[in-house]
Design a protein around this motif. Structure first.
Motif, PDB file in Angstrom:
ATOM      1  N   UNK A 327     -78.535  95.694 134.014  1.00 50.47           N
ATOM      2  CA  UNK A 327     -79.361  95.515 132.827  1.00 50.47           C
ATOM      3  C   UNK A 327     -80.314  96.692 132.739  1.00 50.47           C
ATOM      4  N   UNK A 328     -80.522  97.196 131.533  1.00 48.29           N
ATOM      5  CA  UNK A 328     -81.415  98.338 131.336  1.00 48.29           C
ATOM      6  C   UNK A 328     -82.186  98.144 130.036  1.00 48.29           C
ATOM      7  N   UNK A 329     -83.390  98.692 130.000  1.00 51.07           N
ATOM      8  CA  UNK A 329     -84.225  98.611 128.799  1.00 51.07           C
ATOM      9  C   UNK A 329     -84.886  99.965 128.599  1.00 51.07           C
ATOM     10  N   UNK A 330     -84.603 100.588 127.450  1.00 52.50           N
ATOM     11  CA  UNK A 330     -85.148 101.913 127.185  1.00 52.50           C
ATOM     12  C   UNK A 330     -85.282 102.092 125.681  1.00 52.50           C
ATOM     13  N   UNK A 331     -86.442 102.580 125.264  1.00 62.72           N
ATOM     14  CA  UNK A 331     -86.686 102.882 123.846  1.00 62.72           C
ATOM     15  C   UNK A 331     -86.384 101.682 122.956  1.00 62.72           C
ATOM     16  N   UNK A 332     -86.870 100.500 123.364  1.00 59.49           N
ATOM     17  CA  UNK A 332     -86.703  99.269 122.602  1.00 59.49           C
ATOM     18  C   UNK A 332     -85.250  98.815 122.494  1.00 59.49           C
ATOM     19  N   UNK A 333     -84.387  99.297 123.385  1.00 57.72           N
ATOM     20  CA  UNK A 333     -82.979  98.922 123.388  1.00 57.72           C
ATOM     21  C   UNK A 333     -82.633  98.273 124.721  1.00 57.72           C
ATOM     22  N   UNK A 334     -82.070  97.071 124.654  1.00 58.43           N
ATOM     23  CA  UNK A 334     -81.651  96.332 125.840  1.00 58.43           C
ATOM     24  C   UNK A 334     -80.144  96.492 126.016  1.00 58.43           C
ATOM     25  N   UNK A 335     -79.721  96.869 127.219  1.00 55.70           N
ATOM     26  CA  UNK A 335     -78.299  97.038 127.526  1.00 55.70           C
ATOM     27  C   UNK A 335     -77.930  96.121 128.679  1.00 55.70           C
ATOM     28  N   UNK A 336     -76.933  95.272 128.449  1.00 58.91           N
ATOM     29  CA  UNK A 336     -76.422  94.373 129.482  1.00 58.91           C
ATOM     30  C   UNK A 336     -74.984  94.740 129.788  1.00 58.91           C
ATOM     31  N   UNK A 337     -74.664  94.898 131.067  1.00 54.71           N
ATOM     32  CA  UNK A 337     -73.284  95.088 131.501  1.00 54.71           C
ATOM     33  C   UNK A 337     -72.835  93.805 132.170  1.00 54.71           C
ATOM     34  N   UNK A 338     -71.832  93.149 131.582  1.00 56.61           N
ATOM     35  CA  UNK A 338     -71.327  91.877 132.068  1.00 56.61           C
ATOM     36  C   UNK A 338     -69.891  92.022 132.535  1.00 56.61           C
ATOM     37  N   UNK A 339     -69.492  91.223 133.506  1.00 58.78           N
ATOM     38  CA  UNK A 339     -68.116  91.240 133.983  1.00 58.78           C
ATOM     39  C   UNK A 339     -67.249  90.408 133.049  1.00 58.78           C
ATOM     40  N   UNK A 340     -66.080  90.958 132.700  1.00 57.71           N
ATOM     41  CA  UNK A 340     -65.138  90.222 131.851  1.00 57.71           C
ATOM     42  C   UNK A 340     -64.428  89.193 132.706  1.00 57.71           C
ATOM     43  N   UNK A 341     -65.068  88.030 132.898  1.00 63.12           N
ATOM     44  CA  UNK A 341     -64.553  87.027 133.827  1.00 63.12           C
ATOM     45  C   UNK A 341     -63.314  86.317 133.304  1.00 63.12           C
ATOM     46  N   UNK A 342     -63.099  86.345 132.001  1.00 64.66           N
ATOM     47  CA  UNK A 342     -61.947  85.643 131.448  1.00 64.66           C
ATOM     48  C   UNK A 342     -61.544  86.322 130.141  1.00 64.66           C
ATOM     49  N   UNK A 343     -60.303  86.179 129.716  1.00 63.15           N
ATOM     50  CA  UNK A 343     -59.845  86.831 128.482  1.00 63.15           C
ATOM     51  C   UNK A 343     -60.610  86.310 127.271  1.00 63.15           C
ATOM     52  N   UNK A 344     -60.889  87.224 126.345  1.00 67.02           N
ATOM     53  CA  UNK A 344     -61.548  86.852 125.105  1.00 67.02           C
ATOM     54  C   UNK A 344     -63.031  86.634 125.220  1.00 67.02           C
ATOM     55  N   UNK A 345     -63.635  86.917 126.395  1.00 65.15           N
ATOM     56  CA  UNK A 345     -65.066  86.668 126.570  1.00 65.15           C
ATOM     57  C   UNK A 345     -65.895  87.573 125.660  1.00 65.15           C
TER      58      UNK A 345
END
Length: 377
Positions: A327-345
């Motif tokens: 997770x990152x937050x910079x210049x009023x922008x939040x970025x989340x990296x999530x694992x694709x645990x299942x198809x279509x997530x």
């Protein structure tokens, strides 16, 4: 002494118990989490705890002398900190949590009305309505109070605000918030998050909610004796009156519009006099007021927790399928990296964000990472 975890105040624990209704209207603490009323402390003050995922809790500077003036200025003080149109949300003014700083709750009208209908159906329409994060004890300066229960985490910060998110997102949110020492009031926290000091004894839940820091039952949603199922009817009348008012404004002549403009200018002069004593407003009042505002990039207002609260609230129904990588937050922008645990997530995540009216992009990379990028309004 029962902890917040032992008192079943979180949504997850409430879902494990069957919905029940009190025998008769009166006191008692309950929750609407999980779709039905669940009693928590029958001897406490009449209070309903609602999921904090649906309530944005903000600390707002309102340097005004009276509550009436603070309520009048509140929409202008927060409109740049929320993504929804101001008319689509209910604003509730809470306790003073700092010098001229107040706790404010923001919740959508449709969610608030649904909660009140459910409360009245359970015979608890007379109860205060409090976000469940505010049932946690306020932690020492710089710390968090955390109730971790199953797939859900509820957090209260030392400034009196709070948020709720999926348990899988808690470590990443903690990192982005500067790794505040966390005091556990539910399940044990990871060792790196734990505060060095002991949590100590907290007052019983009934005492903590005797004078809640925020009651959402304000304004059109204020508690009324003898009311039963009338919130939608009241909202209908408000809509009719609002439409009528707009028609009258559209038909007003130039003199009336000028009078309104002059009154607004007087109110602005009064606000400036209170917020910045000694500043003289010349002929170019707009330029003077603009110069008083903080420059871009000054860091005010703080946007991480409000944005994180909205994103986590939107993704709460998918909590069991989410695994956070970064997770990152910079210049009023939040970025989340999530694992694709299942198809279509990724498709489901995008749909959940759109349904919650969160402006965000969702992209899936070949390595199985789903990146969510959300910008503050």
């Amino acid at each position: 002494m029962r902890s917040i975890h032992e008192s079943n105040v979180t949504s997850d624990s409430a879902r494990r118990q069957p919905p029940v209704a009190p025998e008769a209207p009166g006191g008692g603490i309950g929750t609407l989490a999980g779709g039905g009323f669940v009693a928590l402390a029958p001897d406490g003050p009449a209070t309903l705890l609602v999921p904090t995922e649906s309530v944005l809790l903000l600390a707002v500077d309102l340097p005004l002398a009276t509550r009436a003036k603070r309520l009048e200025a509140l929409p202008f003080a927060i409109e740049d900190r929320i993504a929804e149109p101001i008319e689509s949300v209910h604003l509730a003014l809470g306790a003073e949590i700092g010098e001229k700083r107040y706790l404010v709750g923001v919740v959508r009208h449709d969610r608030m009305a649904a909660w009140i209908d459910a409360a009245e159906a359970a015979g608890m329409g007379h109860a205060a309505m409090v976000p469940d994060a505010l049932a946690l004890p306020v932690p020492p300066p710089g710390c968090w109070s955390v109730d971790l229960d199953g797939a859900r985490a509820v957090v209260r910060a030392s400034d009196g605000t709070g948020f709720a998110c999926a348990a899988a997102m808690l470590p990443a949110a903690w990192e982005s918030a500067g790794r505040p020492p966390a005091i556990a009031w539910g399940a044990p926290l990871p060792p790196e998050m734990r505060a060095e000091t002991e949590r100590g004894d907290a007052a019983p839940l009934a005492e903590r909610l005797a004078a809640p820091a925020l009651d959402l039952r304000q304004g059109v949603y204020a508690r009324r004796r003898g009311s039963s199922g009338g919130v939608w009817r009241r909202l209908g009348w408000i809509a009719v009156l609002g439409a009528t008012a707009h028609g009258l404004i559209a038909a007003a002549d130039t003199l009336m519009l000028r009078a309104i403009a002059e009154r607004r200018a007087d109110e602005t002069r009064e606000l400036v006099a209170l917020a910045a004593p000694g500043i003289a407003l010349g002929d170019d009042m707009i330029a003077t007021v603009t110069n008083l505002l903080p420059p871009p990039g000054s860091g005010a207002p703080q946007t991480f927790l409000p944005l994180m609260s909205r994103v986590s609230g939107a993704l709460a129904p998918l909590a069991g399928s989410l695994s956070t990588r970064a997770i990152a937050f910079d210049a009023n922008t939040l970025t989340l990296d999530l694992a694709a645990a299942e198809p279509g997530l990724a498709v489901r995540i995008g749909a959940a964000l759109r349904a919650a009216q969160v402006q965000a992009t969702v992209a899936e990379s070949p390595d199985g990472t789903i990146r969510v990028t959300a910008a503050a309004a």
